[in-house]
Scaffold this motif. Structure first.
Motif, PDB file in Angstrom:
ATOM      1  N   VAL A  70     -41.977 -11.150  58.199  1.00 17.27           N
ATOM      2  CA  VAL A  70     -42.495 -12.459  57.795  1.00 17.27           C
ATOM      3  C   VAL A  70     -41.391 -13.287  57.149  1.00 17.27           C
ATOM      4  O   VAL A  70     -41.287 -14.504  57.385  1.00 17.27           O
ATOM      5  CB  VAL A  70     -43.690 -12.282  56.844  1.00 17.27           C
ATOM      6  N   LEU A  71     -40.566 -12.657  56.330  1.00 21.76           N
ATOM      7  CA  LEU A  71     -39.451 -13.375  55.717  1.00 21.76           C
ATOM      8  C   LEU A  71     -38.478 -13.895  56.780  1.00 21.76           C
ATOM      9  O   LEU A  71     -37.953 -15.006  56.668  1.00 21.76           O
ATOM     10  CB  LEU A  71     -38.713 -12.459  54.737  1.00 21.76           C
ATOM     11  N   ILE A  72     -38.263 -13.127  57.831  1.00 25.44           N
ATOM     12  CA  ILE A  72     -37.363 -13.549  58.901  1.00 25.44           C
ATOM     13  C   ILE A  72     -37.907 -14.778  59.612  1.00 25.44           C
ATOM     14  O   ILE A  72     -37.176 -15.742  59.878  1.00 25.44           O
ATOM     15  CB  ILE A  72     -37.131 -12.385  59.895  1.00 25.44           C
ATOM     16  N   VAL A  73     -39.200 -14.786  59.917  1.00 23.16           N
ATOM     17  CA  VAL A  73     -39.817 -15.946  60.567  1.00 23.16           C
ATOM     18  C   VAL A  73     -39.675 -17.192  59.700  1.00 23.16           C
ATOM     19  O   VAL A  73     -39.324 -18.280  60.177  1.00 23.16           O
ATOM     20  CB  VAL A  73     -41.307 -15.672  60.870  1.00 23.16           C
ATOM     21  N   SER A  74     -39.920 -17.042  58.407  1.00 18.11           N
ATOM     22  CA  SER A  74     -39.813 -18.171  57.486  1.00 18.11           C
ATOM     23  C   SER A  74     -38.391 -18.731  57.462  1.00 18.11           C
ATOM     24  O   SER A  74     -38.183 -19.950  57.459  1.00 18.11           O
ATOM     25  CB  SER A  74     -40.227 -17.733  56.080  1.00 18.11           C
ATOM     26  N   GLN A  75     -37.413 -17.845  57.455  1.00 11.93           N
ATOM     27  CA  GLN A  75     -36.012 -18.289  57.385  1.00 11.93           C
ATOM     28  C   GLN A  75     -35.560 -18.966  58.679  1.00 11.93           C
ATOM     29  O   GLN A  75     -34.767 -19.913  58.640  1.00 11.93           O
ATOM     30  CB  GLN A  75     -35.128 -17.087  57.044  1.00 11.93           C
ATOM     31  N   ILE A  76     -36.065 -18.526  59.817  1.00 16.76           N
ATOM     32  CA  ILE A  76     -35.747 -19.194  61.079  1.00 16.76           C
ATOM     33  C   ILE A  76     -36.281 -20.624  61.058  1.00 16.76           C
ATOM     34  O   ILE A  76     -35.585 -21.582  61.425  1.00 16.76           O
ATOM     35  CB  ILE A  76     -36.335 -18.411  62.271  1.00 16.76           C
ATOM     36  N   GLY A  77     -37.538 -20.782  60.619  1.00 25.33           N
ATOM     37  CA  GLY A  77     -38.126 -22.121  60.557  1.00 25.33           C
ATOM     38  C   GLY A  77     -37.384 -23.043  59.610  1.00 25.33           C
ATOM     39  O   GLY A  77     -37.170 -24.225  59.916  1.00 25.33           O
TER      40      GLY A  77
END
Length: 396
Positions: A70-77
């Protein structure tokens, strides 16, 4: 404890470096594109609306599959959204960039849940204070980086923020260990999330957290405009001011939160913090120069550190380990709701009545939060006295 938290603290620090470059610059960018103060408030609200929808979902997903993904998805966005701001030709493009970041964003509640996974309930107030101190440290250095990049044009700070967010993504993928194994925990959905307000122990804390968040988001959305209109700051001076405030916040979190929690307990610490915020917001209309703002920001730093950390620790302590992501995601969604409601109010008041009204909405909501906390505190003391006076019956 600090050794276990070092990876997430390092990632949070780099993440907030980029964020703290973005926030002071955004009102200047929108103003250059002829946006009114009220429109700037709506711009902040748009991001928060997206997070309101996404936050509880990401929190629950993190409970089921782990925090790292979830943290990875947030950082991509965030990387994509911040890069878009560097090339925004119109105010509508800025809105689109904030939507991209908001929909993918769930890192605040998930970061708190990650920390809760690693420490015992008794250690959470101190652990959350380390996260808050890391936020503040990033806020101290980020504006200095933004000010340095201004010499290369208005796009440069946004590109620097996007680059830092990309660095955060790489560090997360390579270095961050997962704190929670995948489970078969069902997706709770929004109905069960709303049921948290029916929990007798949790509900008063959530209402108080909502009032506090309304107060803080009203101030965060208007503070740059306040410095432009009331103190006549340039963009560079605004960056330096944010850095000074962040240093005060680091001191409050590192030097004060742990001691206050140990001495007074989390509930009393939160009440002291909200009282400090009330005092700070009441003084804002009378500040017309930089030196007068220093004691105001000192009060604000102590208030935010004590109130936010105390309430978050209390909320985290009301649920079991399996539901940390969901419940802290709910508290994050309250932040998002506040970010929808408050910014147009505070920026609209400034646009209509002038800069002395910048803190009026924040003061109003902070007083409500203080009253709610005082009522709970008084009721607890009353129940404690009643229990102490009860004498058990004995047989003859």
């Amino acid at each position: 404890m600090i050794r276990k938290l070092l990876p997430i603290l390092g990632i949070t620090f780099v993440d907030i470096l980029g964020f703290s470059i973005l926030i002071p610059s955004l009102p200047f960018l929108a103003t250059d594109l002829h946006a009114s103060p009220f429109t700037i408030g709506v711009l902040f609200s748009t991001f928060s609306l997206c997070q309101l929808i996404a936050g509880p979902v990401w929190g629950n997903i993190s409970d089921r599959i782990g925090r790292k993904g979830v943290l990875i998805v947030s950082q991509i966005g965030a990387t994509i959204g911040w890069a878009m701001l560097a090339y925004a030709p119109t105010i509508w493009f800025i809105f689109l960039a904030r939507i991209v970041e908001g929909v993918s964003g769930g890192n605040i509640g998930v970061t708190q849940a990650y920390v809760a996974d690693l420490v015992t309930p008794k250690e959470r107030a101190r652990a959350f204070s380390y996260i808050s101190a890391t936020f503040a440290a990033g806020m101290a250095f980020g504006p200095l980086i933004g000010a340095a990049f201004l010499r290369y044009g208005h796009s440069a700070p946004f590109l620097a923020a996007a680059a830092l967010q990309l660095l955060t993504l790489i560090i997360t993928v390579i270095m961050l260990p997962e704190s929670r194994a995948k489970t078969d925990e069902p997706n709770v959905g929004y109905k069960e999330i709303l049921r948290t307000f029916q929990n007798g122990e949790l509900s008063p804390l959530l209402w108080q957290k909502l009032a506090l968040a309304l107060s803080l988001y009203a101030w965060f959305s208007v503070i740059t405009l306040y410095m432009i209109y009331q103190l006549h700051f340039s963009q560079g001076q605004t960056y330096y001011f944010y850095s000074i405030f962040a240093v005060l916040n680091v001191i409050a979190n590192v030097g004060g939160v742990g001691r206050a929690s140990d001495k007074f307990g989390d509930r009393t610490m939160a009440l002291i913090g909200i009282g400090s915020l009330v005092a700070a917001f009441a003084l804002v209309p009378f500040a017309h120069e930089f030196l007068f703002m220093i004691p105001i920001m000192a009060l604000f730093s102590v208030g935010m550190a004590f109130a936010n950390t105390g309430l978050t620790a209390l909320i985290s302590g009301t649920v079991d380990e399996r539901r940390q992501g969901t419940v802290l995601g709910v508290t994050s969604s309250l932040d998002s709701l506040s970010g929808i409601v408050s910014p147009p109010i505070s920026t609209g008041l400034l646009g209509r009545f002038g800069s002395p009204w910048a803190s009026a909405a924040s003061l109003f909501f902070a007083v409500i939060a203080f009253a709610l906390g005082l009522r709970v505190h008084t009721n607890e003391k009353r129940r404690g006295r009643a229990a102490a006076q009860t004498v058990p019956e004995t047989g003859s």
